[in-house]
Enzyme design. Structure first.
Site, PDB file in Angstrom:
ATOM      1  N   CYS A   1      -4.162   6.899   2.613  1.00 61.02           N
ATOM      2  CA  CYS A   1      -3.433   5.639   2.514  1.00 61.02           C
ATOM      3  C   CYS A   1      -4.102   4.572   3.385  1.00 61.02           C
ATOM      4  O   CYS A   1      -4.790   4.877   4.361  1.00 61.02           O
ATOM      5  CB  CYS A   1      -1.987   5.860   2.947  1.00 61.02           C
ATOM      6  SG  CYS A   1      -0.905   4.429   2.751  1.00 61.02           S
TER       7      CYS A   1
ATOM      8  N   ASP B   1      -2.558   2.755   5.365  1.00 60.93           N
ATOM      9  CA  ASP B   1      -1.694   2.579   6.534  1.00 60.93           C
ATOM     10  C   ASP B   1      -2.529   2.555   7.818  1.00 60.93           C
ATOM     11  O   ASP B   1      -3.391   3.417   8.031  1.00 60.93           O
ATOM     12  CB  ASP B   1      -0.674   3.713   6.588  1.00 60.93           C
ATOM     13  CG  ASP B   1       0.454   3.436   7.568  1.00 60.93           C
ATOM     14  OD1 ASP B   1       0.156   3.334   8.778  1.00 60.93           O
ATOM     15  OD2 ASP B   1       1.621   3.344   7.136  1.00 60.93           O
TER      16      ASP B   1
ATOM     17  N   ARG C   1      -1.881   3.358  10.735  1.00 54.06           N
ATOM     18  CA  ARG C   1      -1.662   4.460  11.675  1.00 54.06           C
ATOM     19  C   ARG C   1      -2.492   5.700  11.353  1.00 54.06           C
ATOM     20  O   ARG C   1      -2.554   6.630  12.152  1.00 54.06           O
ATOM     21  CB  ARG C   1      -0.176   4.845  11.685  1.00 54.06           C
ATOM     22  CG  ARG C   1       0.747   3.738  12.172  1.00 54.06           C
ATOM     23  CD  ARG C   1       2.198   4.048  11.860  1.00 54.06           C
ATOM     24  NE  ARG C   1       2.443   4.070  10.414  1.00 54.06           N
ATOM     25  CZ  ARG C   1       3.620   4.357   9.862  1.00 54.06           C
ATOM     26  NH1 ARG C   1       4.658   4.656  10.645  1.00 54.06           N
ATOM     27  NH2 ARG C   1       3.772   4.356   8.547  1.00 54.06           N
TER      28      ARG C   1
ATOM     29  N   HIS D   1       1.116  10.882   4.333  1.00 54.00           N
ATOM     30  CA  HIS D   1       1.634  10.827   5.710  1.00 54.00           C
ATOM     31  C   HIS D   1       3.120  10.490   5.696  1.00 54.00           C
ATOM     32  O   HIS D   1       3.685  10.036   4.686  1.00 54.00           O
ATOM     33  CB  HIS D   1       0.868   9.777   6.518  1.00 54.00           C
ATOM     34  CG  HIS D   1       1.055   8.370   6.033  1.00 54.00           C
ATOM     35  ND1 HIS D   1       1.973   7.500   6.575  1.00 54.00           N
ATOM     36  CD2 HIS D   1       0.446   7.685   5.027  1.00 54.00           C
ATOM     37  CE1 HIS D   1       1.910   6.343   5.946  1.00 54.00           C
ATOM     38  NE2 HIS D   1       0.984   6.423   5.001  1.00 54.00           N
TER      39      HIS D   1
ATOM     40  N   CYS E   1       5.643   6.637   4.982  1.00 57.95           N
ATOM     41  CA  CYS E   1       4.737   5.865   4.127  1.00 57.95           C
ATOM     42  C   CYS E   1       5.527   4.763   3.424  1.00 57.95           C
ATOM     43  O   CYS E   1       6.492   5.033   2.689  1.00 57.95           O
ATOM     44  CB  CYS E   1       4.068   6.777   3.113  1.00 57.95           C
ATOM     45  SG  CYS E   1       2.928   5.934   2.007  1.00 57.95           S
TER      46      CYS E   1
END
Length: 725
Positions: A555, A557, A559, A613, A616
């Site tokens: 992803c 993302d 993080r 993860h 999400c």
């Protein structure tokens, strides 16, 4: 096992004991000669060391006996106290060793720096060589190494008789022996050299001093005696011999452990065994006993499997002395002196010098060596320990302080331990910074005491009052920041663990608040300063191409840091990131299609990982219904994930949040989409490609891998089957 044990002794330990015995006899005689003790004392120590220390000690394959490491201190002790009192000292030293073993502090001896031990052995070697050269040249060894050095030129230019021929012949044979064929080298070199020198001296009728033995070695009328006075010197000699014998035995036992795969040595028991052997050896008129690395390594190389070899070797020495005492008395003292010169020279090991130089301990080695040669063994060892402590203190309180100019700004870097000892140098460096400029102070420190804090704080206030700016950047624990806040950390133990700068986000390590637009610029500058020099060699090897092993689809993302959670680096991962870590089915997305074809067909990756993860946003939007627009259009590729049947679990447990449950299903669904790509399907069926499902729980910093057999995601490190859906 009980039936095989005698067979093992006959097969391995009996032949090994004979080889060790052949090495031990000439060495024992030579060490007794160098110590100034009766020659029979070396043989007594060999017998007792082999039988008693071999049976009771904690190292099964270590062989004990008289050792070259004690020759200097024994010579001084015998000269000071006489032989019968020296025997009492040996008995008392053995008792001390038993007490040390029973107190279970044997491992404390390993804290002594190897540089000190090697320096001590080198000093002993130099002392032995200087003394025995006089014997080879037909003279007599002097009472100290300095006197031997002073008398040596005259001894060299003087007339030389048969003793020089015999001594040089012995040394020549010992030097040439390792270069002879293996069949010849089955005979131990020391035995061959002494035998050849003895035969030559007898055959040519040479008149020269030879070994003298009492008429009946078994009838020893000797009772160790305590001194009439000088108890302080007596006690010092006891402690010195006990400590040296213990350290030498323990270090030898540790070295022997590295030579075989059998049971490890019990160091406390080894001290008890050595102590018992020394008490008996002293009582019978023998030299002190230690573990001897020369005999022990010979024992291991000869194939010994148990302590029976060491015990048998002691029995062979006893039998030899009883039956062949006349043969021993034919050995010239010059031949034994030649053997000792060779042994002493080998104690000065250039390899040890190179090792201690690489570790920065050469001054300790050289000071110990010089102390042993110029003064005595105890003085040399104590001097080495003292210097080692000084160097340890210096390294412990070391602070690397340097200053750099960056355009109109200045950068001061402080590394290591910053204490009051570093304040003078710190003040000098800080005082060289011009007033009114911007200073970046980087504190890469393991500890900051009050004096150093005050020095830094006072300078910062003064610099800022003068119109300058100080940006304090603390790498690791915020020692300085907590001190300014009134809650200083007083111990390294209480320092909170900080995330390394190259892993932590900007907010974790940026001490000075700046506008967001500066974050990338500051981060790039930080990379250039710290990381680039470390990565330059690695990246230079990747400059002309890449050969990643893994295609990593995850992803977008912020993080999720793929290289962080997979402990990988440049050139390891070919990464594709998008919203929801999606692989559009039916090759619907040209960009994804091109990337997969390039990774599998051109780069030849061996693994494709799809990593979802927790928390999400894409999966949460899919569960709740995405708002109209581009996101909704993209998430249509994830609709098959929402329609999967069954439950997806983390280590058998179903996540509480619907978005997390959907994220697990989504990872497995994307693997099915991947198999719709022809290149992926072909490579997987050929066994050239593995598909892996991964899930990262952000809050727990835990990576999970899909276990196809258990149909659940298990924590990384647990047994995981090849993923199957």
């Amino acid at each position: 096992m009980v039936i095989m044990r005698p067979l093992a002794v006959l097969r391995h330990d009996l032949p090994a004991s004979l080889v060790v015995f052949l090495v031990a006899v000439p060495l024992s005689l030579g060490i007794a000669l160098a110590s100034g003790a009766p020659v029979a004392a070396g043989l007594v120590a060999a017998v007792v060391g082999g039988i008693v220390a071999g049976a009771l000690g904690g190292s099964a394959l270590q062989v004990s006996g008289p050792a070259a490491g004690l020759t200097v201190v024994m010579a001084e002790t015998i000269q000071t106290f006489g032989w019968v009192v020296t025997c009492a000292i040996t008995v008392a030293a053995g008792a001390c060793q038993i007490l040390l073993g029973l107190s279970r502090i044997a491992r404390a001896a390993l804290a002594i720096s190897p540089a000190i031990v090697h320096g001590m052995l080198a000093g002993i070697g130099v002392t032995i060589v200087l003394g025995q050269l006089h014997v080879i040249l037909g003279g007599k060894a002097q009472s100290s190494a300095l006197e031997n050095i002073a008398e040596l030129p005259g001894q060299i230019v003087a007339h030389h008789d048969a003793a020089a021929i015999v001594g040089l012949l012995t040394i020549g044979i010992l030097l040439a022996w390792p270069k002879l064929p293996a069949a010849v080298r089955k005979v131990p070199g020391p035995l061959a050299a002494i035998a050849a020198a003895t035969v030559v001296s007898v055959a040519f009728g040479m008149t020269l001093p030879r070994v003298e033995l009492p008429g009946d070695l078994l009838n020893i009328h000797l009772v160790p005696q305590l001194p009439d006075g000088g108890w302080g010197g007596f006690a010092l000699a006891v402690v010195t011999i006990a400590l040296i014998a213990s350290v030498e035995s323990l270090l030898s036992a540790v070295a022997v452990d590295r030579m075989h795969t059998g049971p490890r040595a019990n160091l406390d028991r080894e001290l008890v065994g050595q102590g018992a052997a020394n008490m008996l050896s002293g009582a019978l008129g023998g030299l002190p006993v230690t573990g001897v690395i020369v005999r022990s390594s010979t024992n291991v190389a000869a194939g010994a499997k148990s302590r029976a070899s060491a015990v048998l070797h002691g029995g062979w020495v006893l039998l030899f002395v009883v039956l062949l005492a006349g043969l021993i008395q034919s050995i010239p003292l010059a031949a034994l002196a030649g053997l000792l010169v060779h042994v002493g020279a080998k104690l000065v090991n250039p390899g040890h010098m190179k090792t201690v130089l690489a570790h920065g301990d050469l001054p300790v080695y050289l000071l110990t060596l010089a102390g042993v040669v110029v003064f005595d063994l105890l003085t040399g060892v104590l001097a080495g320990i003292g210097l080692a402590l000084v160097l340890m203190l210096r390294r412990t309180v070391w602070s690397g302080i340097h200053i750099e100019r960056e355009g109109e700004d200045w950068r001061v870097v402080v590394e290591g331990v910053l204490t009051f000892l570093s304040v003078p140098r710190l003040s000098k460096v800080l005082g060289s910074v011009p007033g009114g400029v911007t200073v970046r102070l980087e504190l890469v420190v393991d500890y900051l005491d009050h004096a150093a804090f005050e020095s830094l704080h006072t300078w910062q206030q003064a610099h800022e009052r003068a119109g300058g700016t100080v940006e304090v950047d603390e790498v690791g624990h915020p020692w300085f920041g907590e001190g300014k806040a009134g809650r200083p950390t007083r111990s390294r133990i209480h320092a909170s663990r900080a995330v390394p700068r190259w892993l932590a986000p900007w907010s974790e390590w940026q001490a000075v608040e700046g506008i967001p637009a500066q974050q990338t610029r500051r981060g790039a500058t930080e990379f250039h300063r710290r990381a680039a020099p470390l990565l330059r060699d690695t990246l230079s090897g990747l400059a002309d191409g890449q050969r990643p092993r893994t295609l990593f689809i995850t992803c977008g993302d912020s993080r999720i840091v793929p290289n962080l959670i997979t402990t990988s680096g440049p050139g390891d991962l070919f990464t594709i990131r998008n919203i929801g870590n999606l692989v559009p089915p039916g090759q619907a997305d040209p960009s994804m299609n091109a990337s997969i074809e390039y990774a599998v067909g051109v780069l030849g990756v061996a693994e494709i990982v799809v990593c979802g993860h927790s928390s999400c946003g894409a999966m949460a939007a899919l569960a709740d219904g995405p708002p109209p627009g581009p996101l909704s259009a993209w998430l249509r590729h994830a609709e098959p994930s929402a329609h999967r049947l069954g439950s997806a679990t983390l280590d058998g447990a179903v996540p509480d949040r619907e978005g997390d449950r959907l994220a697990l299903h989504n990872v497995l669904q994307q693997l099915e989409h991947l198999r719709e790509y022809p290149s992926v399907a072909a490579a997987e069926s050929a066994g050239k490609l593995q598909l892996t499902a991964m899930y990262f729980h952000v809050g727990d910093a835990q990576v999970y891998l899909f276990d196809g057999a258990g149909r659940t995601f298990r924590p990384a490190g647990a047994p995981v089957a090849v993923p199957g859906t």
